[in-house]
Write an enzyme that holds these catalytic residues in place. Structure first.
Site, mmCIF file in Angstrom:
data_model
loop_
_atom_site.group_PDB
_atom_site.id
_atom_site.type_symbol
_atom_site.label_atom_id
_atom_site.label_comp_id
_atom_site.label_asym_id
_atom_site.label_seq_id
_atom_site.Cartn_x
_atom_site.Cartn_y
_atom_site.Cartn_z
ATOM 1 N N GLY A 1 0.827 -1.211 0.000
ATOM 2 C CA GLY A 1 0.000 0.000 0.000
ATOM 3 C C GLY A 1 0.850 1.244 0.000
ATOM 4 O O GLY A 1 2.037 1.210 -0.346
ATOM 5 N N ASN A 2 0.252 2.348 0.349
ATOM 6 C CA ASN A 2 0.995 3.605 0.423
ATOM 7 C C ASN A 2 0.454 4.436 1.585
ATOM 8 O O ASN A 2 -0.490 4.026 2.254
ATOM 9 C CB ASN A 2 0.913 4.358 -0.915
ATOM 10 C CG ASN A 2 -0.517 4.674 -1.284
ATOM 11 O OD1 ASN A 2 -1.168 5.467 -0.621
ATOM 12 N ND2 ASN A 2 -1.021 4.033 -2.335
#
Ligand SMILES: Cc1cc2nc3c(=O)[nH]c(=O)nc-3n(C[C@H](O)[C@H](O)[C@H](O)COP(=O)(O)O)c2cc1C
Length: 436
Positions: free
Chosen positions: A230-231
């Site tokens: 993810g981020n």
């Protein structure tokens, strides 16, 4: 202002009396121009008594004053509410077979129409095409509301509330819905460099009637049932953009990729929320909305890659290094540009990309963003420098907005401050680009 109120032959014609009254109460002079069919629903005496002006449906009355040209010439605003499917078709074809269509052909002022009809008529390909053409010619076509129609049936096609029509109509001339007195404030669609005004007032009305999609948050690509790639995007900037667009009068759908509920709780009522998690889900949601959106703002941080395969069960330590094969995700923004360029979306659709860049030793973050704008083919690109832990999760941001000009990327706005403040400036830049 001198306003022409066109009324056509729909069941909602009676609601135009409230629009008329609301415009008169705000100090505007209103000339009602009904169609013959409209008078079968509400008679001429009602319009004459409420407006204080004569009513005619034909070009063959008041000929000495050349009314079929004069009324349109003198108007500061033409509003048609309700607008039948028939009126949209006649206007699109450039017909002038009654006083209203002749007025629409001669008017050089803003034209705002509020269609109302059965859902089937609204979604008929002919009506969709007529609306797209009228919008492309610069008319504001207010999206009908959903709800009870003429019979027992319900669906999109209902005339919006008179106050909403008034607000959208006055916004098209750059005015607020406040009384038309000498000191009444006017609302400029583009944010002026006047920080004494509130964030809300700067954006108010600039996107009235527009359908705006905003993506927010960050996508997650499952590695196994408990882990993901993810981020760090919190979705705060996207949520603030959705709120600013709603304040500017747009109908807003926020496509939220893993955005915390407390961030979503700050959204104003009326913003629709769709939850997605992966890039594929985000792509599907954006594509589903693409055909009916006037503006798409892609603020979500999208994972460029995903694991080639997600493990069915939680991965265990093996004592060895682990290599995970990644495959490239689809480029959602590029895909939306291609759909639009193929004519498969709403005419005049505006696509706004985001670039969170850090730059490198030999390339500045700004030049990477400018290159991204031209590579992607979107209309505007909002750049924020995320080097040194800036932007993600914080309440403040600093952005530069570029547009794709004839000679490359052109800076159109720069904004720094709270994400709400930045959002208002970005939405003002979007509204300015739409009216170019
Ligand atoms: C009871 C009734 C309700 C109608 N309501 C609508 C309507 O809401 N929207 C619409 O487009 N046409 C509606 N129509 C059809 C229009 O009246 C018809 O297309 C007419 O030719 C429109 O003329 P105009 O566009 O010149 O006003 C309705 C007709 C009837 C008999």
């Amino acid at each position: 202002m001198r306003i022409v109120l066109g009324v056509t032959g729909g069941i909602a014609a009676y609601k135009a009396a409230h629009v008329l009254r609301g415009l008169r109460e705000r100090g505007h002079a209103v000339r009602v121009v009904p169609t013959e069919a409209a008078l079968r629903f509400v008679g001429a005496p009602t319009w004459e008594a409420l407006s204080g002006e004569p009513v005619s449906t034909t070009v063959f009355e008041g000929v000495e004053n050349v009314e079929h040209v004069r009324i349109g010439h003198e108007a500061d605003l033409v509003v048609v509410a309700p607008a039948t499917a028939d009126l949209l078709a006649r206007a699109r074809a450039g017909m002038a077979d009654d006083l209203l269509t002749a007025t629409l052909l001669t008017a050089t002022c803003p034209v705002v129409v509020a269609p109302a009809m059965h859902t089937e008529m609204w979604f008929n390909a002919a009506t969709v095409d007529n609306v797209a053409t009228l919008r492309a010619r610069g008319w504001t076509v207010i999206e009908p509301a959903s709800g009870r129609l003429t019979g027992a049936d319900t669906g999109p096609g209902r005339l919006p509330e008179p106050d909403d029509i008034i607000q959208a109509a006055l916004a098209a001339t750059g005015r607020s819905a406040a009384p038309d007195s000498a000191d009444a404030s006017t609302v400029t669609p583009v944010a002026p460099a006047d920080d004494s005004r509130t964030d809300e007032s700067r954006a108010d009305g600039a996107l009235s009637g527009a359908s705006v999609i905003v993506s927010a948050g960050g996508t997650r690509e499952p590695l196994d049932p408990v882990r993901f790639l993810g981020n760090r995007s919190s979705g705060k900037q996207g949520a603030a953009l959705a709120a600013a667009a709603a304040t500017a009068g747009a109908r807003v759908t926020l496509i939220a990729a893993n955005v915390d509920s407390d961030v979503l709780a700050s959204l104003p009522a009326g913003v629709d929320i769709e939850h997605v998690s992966t890039t594929a889900e985000l792509e599907a949601a954006c594509t589903a909305h693409a055909s009916s959106a006037d503006v798409i703002v892609m603020a979500a941080a999208v994972s460029d890659y995903r694991p080639a395969a997600a493990a069915q069960h939680k991965m265990k330590k093996t004592g060895d290094d682990l290599t995970i094969a990644l495959v490239e995700n689809p480029d959602i923004l590029r895909g939306l540009v291609e759909l639009r360029d193929a004519g498969r979306t709403r005419t005049g659709q505006l696509l706004v990309g985001f670039a969170a860049e850090t730059g490198s030793h030999d390339t500045s973050a700004e030049s990477l963003a400018q290159a991204k704008l031209l590579r992607k083919g979107c209309d505007l690109l909002v750049f924020n420098d995320v080097s040194g832990d800036r932007a993600f999760g914080h309440d403040d941001n600093a952005v530069v907005v570029y547009r794709a000009g004839a000679d490359g990327a052109e800076e159109v706005a720069r904004s720094e401050g709270s994400k709400a403040h930045v959002s208002n400036d970005v939405i003002a830049a979007v509204a300015a680009e739409r009216s170019r």
